[in-house]
Design an enzyme around this catalytic site. Structure first.
Site, PDB file in Angstrom:
ATOM      1  N   ASN A 142      20.942 -42.151 -21.672  1.00 31.73           N
ATOM      2  CA  ASN A 142      22.500 -40.877 -21.245  1.00 31.73           C
ATOM      3  C   ASN A 142      23.489 -41.294 -21.509  1.00 31.73           C
ATOM      4  OD1 ASN A 142      19.802 -39.096 -20.555  1.00 31.73           O
ATOM      5  ND2 ASN A 142      20.455 -38.768 -18.451  1.00 31.73           N
ATOM      6  N   GLU A 154      25.709 -16.392 -24.329  1.00 33.56           N
ATOM      7  CA  GLU A 154      24.568 -17.920 -24.035  1.00 33.56           C
ATOM      8  C   GLU A 154      23.722 -17.065 -24.259  1.00 33.56           C
ATOM      9  OE1 GLU A 154      26.355 -20.288 -21.043  1.00 33.56           O
ATOM     10  OE2 GLU A 154      26.065 -18.645 -19.498  1.00 33.56           O
ATOM     11  N   ARG A 172      18.026 -29.243 -18.130  1.00 33.65           N
ATOM     12  CA  ARG A 172      19.824 -30.248 -18.728  1.00 33.65           C
ATOM     13  C   ARG A 172      19.893 -29.574 -20.345  1.00 33.65           C
ATOM     14  NH1 ARG A 172      21.059 -33.884 -14.721  1.00 33.65           N
ATOM     15  NH2 ARG A 172      21.822 -35.091 -16.607  1.00 33.65           N
ATOM     16  N   GLU A 203      33.586 -13.805 -18.245  1.00 33.04           N
ATOM     17  CA  GLU A 203      31.708 -14.292 -17.553  1.00 33.04           C
ATOM     18  C   GLU A 203      30.516 -13.028 -17.979  1.00 33.04           C
ATOM     19  OE1 GLU A 203      31.227 -16.804 -16.855  1.00 33.04           O
ATOM     20  OE2 GLU A 203      29.080 -16.840 -15.558  1.00 33.04           O
ATOM     21  N   HIS A 205      45.627  -4.365 -31.018  1.00 29.46           N
ATOM     22  CA  HIS A 205      46.534  -5.780 -31.935  1.00 29.46           C
ATOM     23  C   HIS A 205      45.632  -6.045 -32.796  1.00 29.46           C
ATOM     24  CE1 HIS A 205      49.869  -4.385 -30.070  1.00 29.46           C
ATOM     25  NE2 HIS A 205      50.018  -4.507 -28.243  1.00 29.46           N
TER      26      HIS A 205
HETATM   27  C1  G6P Z   1      28.007 -25.980 -19.549  1.00 24.85           C
HETATM   28  C2  G6P Z   1      26.863 -24.500 -18.612  1.00 24.85           C
HETATM   29  C3  G6P Z   1      26.959 -24.045 -17.913  1.00 24.85           C
HETATM   30  C4  G6P Z   1      29.211 -24.164 -17.199  1.00 24.85           C
HETATM   31  C5  G6P Z   1      28.835 -25.792 -17.824  1.00 24.85           C
HETATM   32  C6  G6P Z   1      30.401 -26.397 -16.579  1.00 24.85           C
HETATM   33  O1  G6P Z   1      28.058 -25.426 -20.622  1.00 24.85           O
HETATM   34  O2  G6P Z   1      26.008 -24.147 -19.659  1.00 24.85           O
HETATM   35  O3  G6P Z   1      27.153 -22.890 -17.509  1.00 24.85           O
HETATM   36  O4  G6P Z   1      29.181 -23.524 -16.310  1.00 24.85           O
HETATM   37  O5  G6P Z   1      28.669 -26.082 -18.033  1.00 24.85           O
HETATM   38  O6  G6P Z   1      29.306 -26.626 -16.251  1.00 24.85           O
HETATM   39  P1  G6P Z   1      30.010 -27.425 -14.515  1.00 24.85           P
HETATM   40  O7  G6P Z   1      28.476 -28.415 -13.546  1.00 24.85           O
HETATM   41  O8  G6P Z   1      30.831 -28.374 -14.844  1.00 24.85           O
HETATM   42  O9  G6P Z   1      29.705 -25.867 -13.697  1.00 24.85           O
END
Ligand code: G6P
Length: 584
Positions: free
Chosen positions: A99, A467, A27, A460, A483
């Site tokens: 959290n 990342e 996480r 993507e 541009h």
């Molecule tokens: C974070 C993750 C991404 C993901 C984004 C949205 O930034 O690192 O990989 O695309 O959250 O997360 P979700 O759970 O809403 O798809």
């Protein structure tokens, strides 16, 4: 983003909590801590950095006898990532992990002027508030405290003179795991899957009072009957199964999860909703999920003639949105817990606008609150950077676009059925991808260019490289490059040119020539073997345009993975990133 695990049972919690923290590592976090308790004593151990640093500390210390404990991985928001700010926090009789973000922490702190706060965190304030109200009745203290707390929270709480574990949540996920003579709390089931597959989902404001053989859930003093959910995820789903990294495992799982997700709809396409009754669609999401929305927009506009907008949820939630009654808001989220996406969903609902979720976690907030939902069958996704979940989001959007177009593309169903096999072949021939990764591994910058749907694919591909491999990378609409950004193109800068759309192929080829003549190293990514430009080539089989991104994106995901491997990056847990961004 921050993870909680708690245990009460007959065993010593030390190993269970450390193992749970390891399963929550994905996480994202920068410090961790553990609290172990018995009738007379409580021991708190914290560490900055990785779980293994905490584990080393725990292993060299004399650990108290215990059968109840809580532990936490912290992703710093209020206050730096250091040992003092790490959780658990203890004030008076109360020890707590948290959290979320307490928005009125400063206000509450002023009212708690007699407390000597030692950390910079909002969590310590919550801990002090519960302690202020604690006069021997835990439930009453928690209830009073949460009535004053504004913001989001999932709390795991211990009281010095009480042998129970308490849990409560608002806008941040928390479950209660049900075992045999032992019970748990966790941010998600993956943290405890080796001990139990049964759990209770806590709703907002519900408080769980947990002993080894009983879980009592109350809300404002009233007992609530809770349903026990049995998850179908297995330990294998959250293990690496022989791969070195989750990211690689999850890319390699793509053909199988694609088949699982698509199969029911390909048997009966009518079960996917026809969205042509709407006049406008807003795709709202964050990160890769938003880029999946970009693909959705392109396909919906072209095939279903629908007016579409893509917005990142963090903007959408605060901007003025002019809604039309015939608008549909599509929320795309793997976790279903991304704070901004939840807020965007609630904004649409407050305006009485229909909401449709494309989501992986079936018990998540977005899955529960959206009017309509379509599930992707990705199983647990552990690597922080999404791969398989993104691909399945795109697959569902392709199905929706096809259905809403009235079945315009005759090859769609047959091609969709062939997709898992074709993707398996692509992923089995990784040498070409590895060669390209080797070629660009030392480059500081990279560019991705494409037009239309190919531009959406580029977004993507570029994000993955950024990342996981920390390569500065930009995705550009091929025609826009000249541009401004073309000034950054110099000798040997890698430029990935994605060309899958026949209609605009020649235009993108002209743009390739422009950058090539300035020395760029061109990698063409295409479904057309005949394209000659480019020193390096990735060629995938040609399928319906509605499905083409599903064969192209995995090649770019794998290049991102492999460059990260060559550069020695922490692939599954890239610096500063979190899997599920549950705070704003
Ligand atoms: C974070 C993750 C991404 C993901 C984004 C949205 O930034 O690192 O990989 O695309 O959250 O997360 P979700 O759970 O809403 O798809």
């Amino acid at each position: 983003m921050c993870g909680i695990i708690g245990y009460v049972g007959e065993k010593h919690p030390k190993e269970i909590l450390i193992n749970g923290l390891k399963r929550l590592e994905y996480r994202g976090y920068d410090s961790s801590g553990i609290a172990l308790k018995n009738r007379s004593d409580i021991q708190i151990i914290k560490s900055k950095g990785k779980i293994k640093d905490l584990e080393e500390k725990v292993n060299i210390l004399e650990i108290i006898e215990s059968n109840i404990g809580i532990a936490h991985t912290r992703w710093a928001t209020h206050g730096r990532a250091n040992e003092v700010n790490a959780h658990p926090h203890k004030v008076g009789m109360v020890t707590l992990v948290h959290n979320g973000i307490i928005e009125n922490a400063s206000e509450l702190k002023e009212k708690l002027s007699s407390v000597n706060f030692i950390s910079e965190t909002d969590t310590e304030v919550a801990c002090a508030l519960i302690n202020k109200y604690y006069k021997g009745d835990a439930l009453s203290a928690i209830n009073k405290a949460i009535s004053e707390i504004k913001g989001s929270y999932a709390f795991g709480i211990l009281f010095d003179d009480n042998e129970k574990l308490y849990a409560v949540r608002k806008d941040s996920p928390l479950i209660v795991g049900i075992g045999e003579n032992e019970n748990f709390i966790a941010s998600d089931i993956a943290a405890i899957i080796e001990y139990t597959n049964k759990y209770i989902l806590l709703e907002e404001g519900e408080i769980a009072e947990i002993t080894k053989d009983k879980v009592i859930v109350t809300k404002e003093g009233k007992v609530i009957e809770k349903q026990i959910i049995v998850t179908d995820i297995s330990q294998d789903d959250s293990d690496k199964c022989g791969y070195n990294h989750y990211m690689e495992k999850e890319i390699m799982e793509e053909p199988a999860v694609l088949m699982k997700t698509l199969a029911p709809y390909l048997d009966d396409i009518d079960i996917i909703p026809d969205l042509s009754k709407y006049e406008e669609i807003h795709f709202v999401a964050c990160g890769s999920a938003m880029y999946a929305g970009m693909i959705g927009k392109t396909l919906f506009e072209e095939y279903a003639n629908l007016k579409c907008y893509v917005e990142c949820a963090s903007e959408y939630r605060y901007k003025k949105v002019i809604y039309d009654r015939k608008t549909l808001v599509i929320l795309i989220s793997q976790s279903g817990e991304t704070a901004d996406t939840i807020a965007a969903m609630r904004k649409a609902k407050e305006n009485s606008i229909d909401t449709l979720a494309i989501v992986n976690v079936k018990t998540s907030t977005i899955a529960r609150e959206c009017d309509f939902k379509l599930f992707i069958e990705a199983g647990p996704e552990i690597a922080v950077a999404t791969t398989k979940a993104y691909l399945l989001q795109v697959a569902i959007l392709s199905l929706l676009a096809y259905r809403s177009s009235g079945g315009k593309d005759k090859s769609f169903i047959d091609d969709a059925k062939r997709l898992p096999g074709l993707l398996t072949d692509i992923l089995n021939k990784k040498e070409v991808l590895k060669n390209i990764a080797n070629e660009i591994a030392n480059s500081k910058d990279a560019f991705f260019i494409g037009r239309g749907i190919d531009y959406a694919i580029c977004l993507e591909g570029s994000l993955k490289l950024k990342e996981v491999a920390y390569t500065h990378s930009e995705a550009y609409q091929a025609g826009e490059l000249k541009h401004g950004t073309i000034s950054l193109i110099e000798k040997d800068v890698p430029v990935f040119a994605v060309i899958s759309d026949e209609n605009i192929k020649d235009k993108t080829i002209s743009n390739i020539i422009e950058v090539k003549s300035r020395g760029a190293k061109i990698i063409t990514v295409s479904n057309d073997e005949a394209i000659l430009e480019g020193e390096f080539k990735i060629v995938v089989p040609k399928v319906s345009k509605l499905l083409q991104p599903i064969l192209i994106v995995p090649t770019l995901q794998y290049i991102g993975y492999y460059v990260a491997l060559l550069r020695g990056c922490d692939i599954d847990k890239p610096r500063n990133l979190a899997k599920s961004v549950t705070v704003e």
